[in-house]
Scaffold this motif. Structure first.
Motif, PDB file in Angstrom:
ATOM      1  N   GLN A   1     -10.458   5.160 -15.141  1.00 42.46           N
ATOM      2  CA  GLN A   1     -11.416   5.086 -14.036  1.00 42.46           C
ATOM      3  C   GLN A   1     -11.023   3.980 -13.050  1.00 42.46           C
ATOM      4  N   LYS A   2     -10.564   2.857 -13.582  1.00 37.49           N
ATOM      5  CA  LYS A   2     -10.103   1.771 -12.711  1.00 37.49           C
ATOM      6  C   LYS A   2      -8.901   2.225 -11.886  1.00 37.49           C
ATOM      7  N   LYS A   3      -7.981   2.917 -12.549  1.00 36.55           N
ATOM      8  CA  LYS A   3      -6.783   3.388 -11.851  1.00 36.55           C
ATOM      9  C   LYS A   3      -7.157   4.352 -10.719  1.00 36.55           C
ATOM     10  N   LYS A   4      -8.096   5.248 -10.971  1.00 33.53           N
ATOM     11  CA  LYS A   4      -8.512   6.204  -9.946  1.00 33.53           C
ATOM     12  C   LYS A   4      -9.252   5.508  -8.803  1.00 33.53           C
ATOM     13  N   THR A   5      -9.992   4.448  -9.118  1.00 32.70           N
ATOM     14  CA  THR A   5     -10.662   3.676  -8.070  1.00 32.70           C
ATOM     15  C   THR A   5      -9.644   2.995  -7.171  1.00 32.70           C
ATOM     16  N   LEU A   6      -8.608   2.397  -7.770  1.00 29.53           N
ATOM     17  CA  LEU A   6      -7.581   1.709  -6.990  1.00 29.53           C
ATOM     18  C   LEU A   6      -6.779   2.695  -6.142  1.00 29.53           C
ATOM     19  N   ILE A   7      -6.454   3.856  -6.704  1.00 30.86           N
ATOM     20  CA  ILE A   7      -5.744   4.883  -5.939  1.00 30.86           C
ATOM     21  C   ILE A   7      -6.602   5.338  -4.757  1.00 30.86           C
ATOM     22  N   SER A   8      -7.878   5.549  -4.997  1.00 32.44           N
ATOM     23  CA  SER A   8      -8.795   5.983  -3.935  1.00 32.44           C
ATOM     24  C   SER A   8      -8.864   4.948  -2.820  1.00 32.44           C
ATOM     25  N   PHE A   9      -8.954   3.681  -3.201  1.00 33.79           N
ATOM     26  CA  PHE A   9      -9.027   2.620  -2.196  1.00 33.79           C
ATOM     27  C   PHE A   9      -7.723   2.539  -1.413  1.00 33.79           C
ATOM     28  N   GLY A  10      -6.596   2.622  -2.122  1.00 34.35           N
ATOM     29  CA  GLY A  10      -5.301   2.558  -1.449  1.00 34.35           C
ATOM     30  C   GLY A  10      -5.120   3.673  -0.436  1.00 34.35           C
ATOM     31  N   LEU A  11      -5.539   4.872  -0.788  1.00 29.45           N
ATOM     32  CA  LEU A  11      -5.441   5.992   0.147  1.00 29.45           C
ATOM     33  C   LEU A  11      -6.361   5.793   1.341  1.00 29.45           C
ATOM     34  N   ALA A  12      -7.564   5.254   1.090  1.00 33.82           N
ATOM     35  CA  ALA A  12      -8.546   5.065   2.166  1.00 33.82           C
ATOM     36  C   ALA A  12      -8.139   3.956   3.125  1.00 33.82           C
ATOM     37  N   CYS A  13      -7.219   3.084   2.707  1.00 37.10           N
ATOM     38  CA  CYS A  13      -6.741   2.034   3.609  1.00 37.10           C
ATOM     39  C   CYS A  13      -5.852   2.599   4.716  1.00 37.10           C
ATOM     40  N   ASN A  14      -5.331   3.813   4.505  1.00 38.10           N
ATOM     41  CA  ASN A  14      -4.550   4.519   5.525  1.00 38.10           C
ATOM     42  C   ASN A  14      -3.393   3.689   6.070  1.00 38.10           C
ATOM     43  N   THR A  15      -2.696   3.017   5.170  1.00 30.86           N
ATOM     44  CA  THR A  15      -1.513   2.268   5.582  1.00 30.86           C
ATOM     45  C   THR A  15      -0.347   3.232   5.788  1.00 30.86           C
ATOM     46  N   PRO A  16       0.557   2.927   6.709  1.00 31.96           N
ATOM     47  CA  PRO A  16       1.720   3.795   6.925  1.00 31.96           C
ATOM     48  C   PRO A  16       2.608   3.920   5.690  1.00 31.96           C
ATOM     49  N   ILE A  17       2.578   2.880   4.832  1.00 31.88           N
ATOM     50  CA  ILE A  17       3.427   2.884   3.643  1.00 31.88           C
ATOM     51  C   ILE A  17       2.558   2.692   2.406  1.00 31.88           C
ATOM     52  N   LEU A  18       2.711   3.596   1.448  1.00 31.45           N
ATOM     53  CA  LEU A  18       1.962   3.520   0.195  1.00 31.45           C
ATOM     54  C   LEU A  18       2.957   3.518  -0.954  1.00 31.45           C
ATOM     55  N   LEU A  19       2.959   2.449  -1.734  1.00 31.90           N
ATOM     56  CA  LEU A  19       3.835   2.311  -2.889  1.00 31.90           C
ATOM     57  C   LEU A  19       3.003   2.479  -4.150  1.00 31.90           C
ATOM     58  N   MET A  20       3.469   3.305  -5.086  1.00 33.67           N
ATOM     59  CA  MET A  20       2.709   3.581  -6.297  1.00 33.67           C
ATOM     60  C   MET A  20       3.645   3.479  -7.506  1.00 33.67           C
ATOM     61  N   ASP A  21       3.291   2.579  -8.425  1.00 28.49           N
ATOM     62  CA  ASP A  21       4.114   2.347  -9.607  1.00 28.49           C
ATOM     63  C   ASP A  21       3.422   2.942 -10.831  1.00 28.49           C
ATOM     64  N   GLU A  22       4.005   3.992 -11.384  1.00 30.18           N
ATOM     65  CA  GLU A  22       3.442   4.712 -12.535  1.00 30.18           C
ATOM     66  C   GLU A  22       1.960   5.034 -12.321  1.00 30.18           C
ATOM     67  N   PRO A  23       1.612   5.705 -11.221  1.00 31.87           N
ATOM     68  CA  PRO A  23       0.195   5.925 -10.904  1.00 31.87           C
ATOM     69  C   PRO A  23      -0.526   6.859 -11.863  1.00 31.87           C
ATOM     70  N   THR A  24       0.193   7.711 -12.587  1.00 35.24           N
ATOM     71  CA  THR A  24      -0.481   8.656 -13.480  1.00 35.24           C
ATOM     72  C   THR A  24      -0.671   8.113 -14.889  1.00 35.24           C
ATOM     73  N   ASN A  25      -0.150   6.911 -15.171  1.00 32.64           N
ATOM     74  CA  ASN A  25      -0.431   6.285 -16.468  1.00 32.64           C
ATOM     75  C   ASN A  25      -1.931   6.061 -16.617  1.00 32.64           C
ATOM     76  N   GLY A  26      -2.490   6.484 -17.724  1.00 33.11           N
ATOM     77  CA  GLY A  26      -3.915   6.300 -17.955  1.00 33.11           C
ATOM     78  C   GLY A  26      -4.781   7.437 -17.449  1.00 33.11           C
ATOM     79  N   LEU A  27      -4.179   8.419 -16.788  1.00 29.02           N
ATOM     80  CA  LEU A  27      -4.946   9.562 -16.293  1.00 29.02           C
ATOM     81  C   LEU A  27      -4.850  10.719 -17.280  1.00 29.02           C
ATOM     82  N   ASP A  28      -5.957  11.429 -17.469  1.00 30.87           N
ATOM     83  CA  ASP A  28      -5.930  12.600 -18.336  1.00 30.87           C
ATOM     84  C   ASP A  28      -5.342  13.791 -17.577  1.00 30.87           C
TER      85      ASP A  28
END
Length: 277
Positions: A131-158
């Motif tokens: 749930q924390k990981k999905k919250t952080l991903i959601s916030f990162g996407l909503a920041c609408n930065t031109p560059i988005l870096l994601m390190d092992e983003p699916t770890n911890g997701l079902d």
């Protein structure tokens, strides 16, 4: 957008990069693949300005990341593999972090939370890791930065969350946005990324677009070894032999990222030769 030329970096006496060069452009989702400990996370930290190269050049949207200028920091967001959330509510977290990102869209953030089924009533501390990981991903996407870096983003997701992740990321891409996803879970990136870059021991073993892979390689299943033509890599399975070979038909087929990755780390020169025919 991101230009890396002859990058050199070391941890103490241990070299990680000894001349890595790579260009990343807007409008694409890049998959950075490789085993743990091969330099993927280090590369993301160098791009984000969290680590400083020993040599070579790197620019991100015209900025030198290591200078960490405010105008640069508001253009880049990183979802790290390991992170810490304070004992705060979601609203408190947003209030403390959103002002650093001028393009942040709260309605967008709330929509992502809903799509990921994140419980809005829980504090960040009370959430599960997923749930924390999905919250952080959601916030990162909503920041609408031109560059988005994601390190092992699916770890911890079902399984369902991973499927939703692919859907959300694909929908977030625009012609002005560059998304770089580092992972060793290659299956999670199938049908999502536009280009595959494989790093091993600090060097780039492979760097090709999905279209080029589909045009030059064939992924299939055979009941006997004799039926496999121009095989680059093969392994036995319950249904026969899964294989990677040169694409002799000229018709683009389905791509199996896991088989591609195994072929590259097993015999990178043979894979590269298929792109030089």
């Amino acid at each position: 957008m991101i230009r890396i030329d002859q990058l050199q970096f070391r941890y103490g006496s241990r070299p990680v990069f000894t001349g890595l060069s790579l260009n990343l452009h807007p409008g694409y989702i890049y998959g950075l693949l490789g085993k743990n400990g091969t330099g993927k996370s280090t590369l993301l930290r160098v791009i984000g300005g969290l680590l400083f190269p020993d040599g070579g050049q790197i620019t991100v949207n015209g900025f030198v990341p290591g200078k960490r200028q405010p105008a640069f920091l508001e253009q880049i967001f990183t979802v790290p593999e390991e992170f810490y959330f304070p004992d705060a509510s979601i609203d408190q977290f947003v209030a403390g972090n959103a002002p650093f990102y001028p393009a942040y869209d709260n309605a967008q953030f709330e929509r992502y939370l809903l799509e990921f089924a994140v419980p809005r009533n829980l504090s960040l501390k009370a959430m599960s890791y997923g749930q924390k990981k999905k919250t952080l991903i959601s916030f990162g996407l909503a920041c609408n930065t031109p560059i988005l870096l994601m390190d092992e983003p699916t770890n911890g997701l079902d399984i369902m969350s991973k499927s939703q992740f692919r859907k959300v990321i694909a929908g977030a891409l625009s012609e002005n946005k560059c998304i770089l996803i580092s992972t060793h879970q290659v299956k999670d990136l199938e049908k999502l990324i536009d280009r595959v870059t494989v790093i091993d021991e600090g060097t780039i073993l492979f760097d090709q677009t999905i279209d080029s892979i589909g045009n030059n390689l064939q992924f299939g299943l055979s009941f006997t070894k004799e039926e496999m033509d121009e095989t680059i890599y093969a392994e036995s399975s319950i249904r026969g032999y899964a294989f990677v070979s040169r694409n002799q038909s000229g018709q683009e087929g389905n791509i199996d990222l896991e088989m591609l990755y195994k072929a590259i780390v097993t015999d990178a020169p043979a894979v590269q030769a298929a792109f030089q025919q």
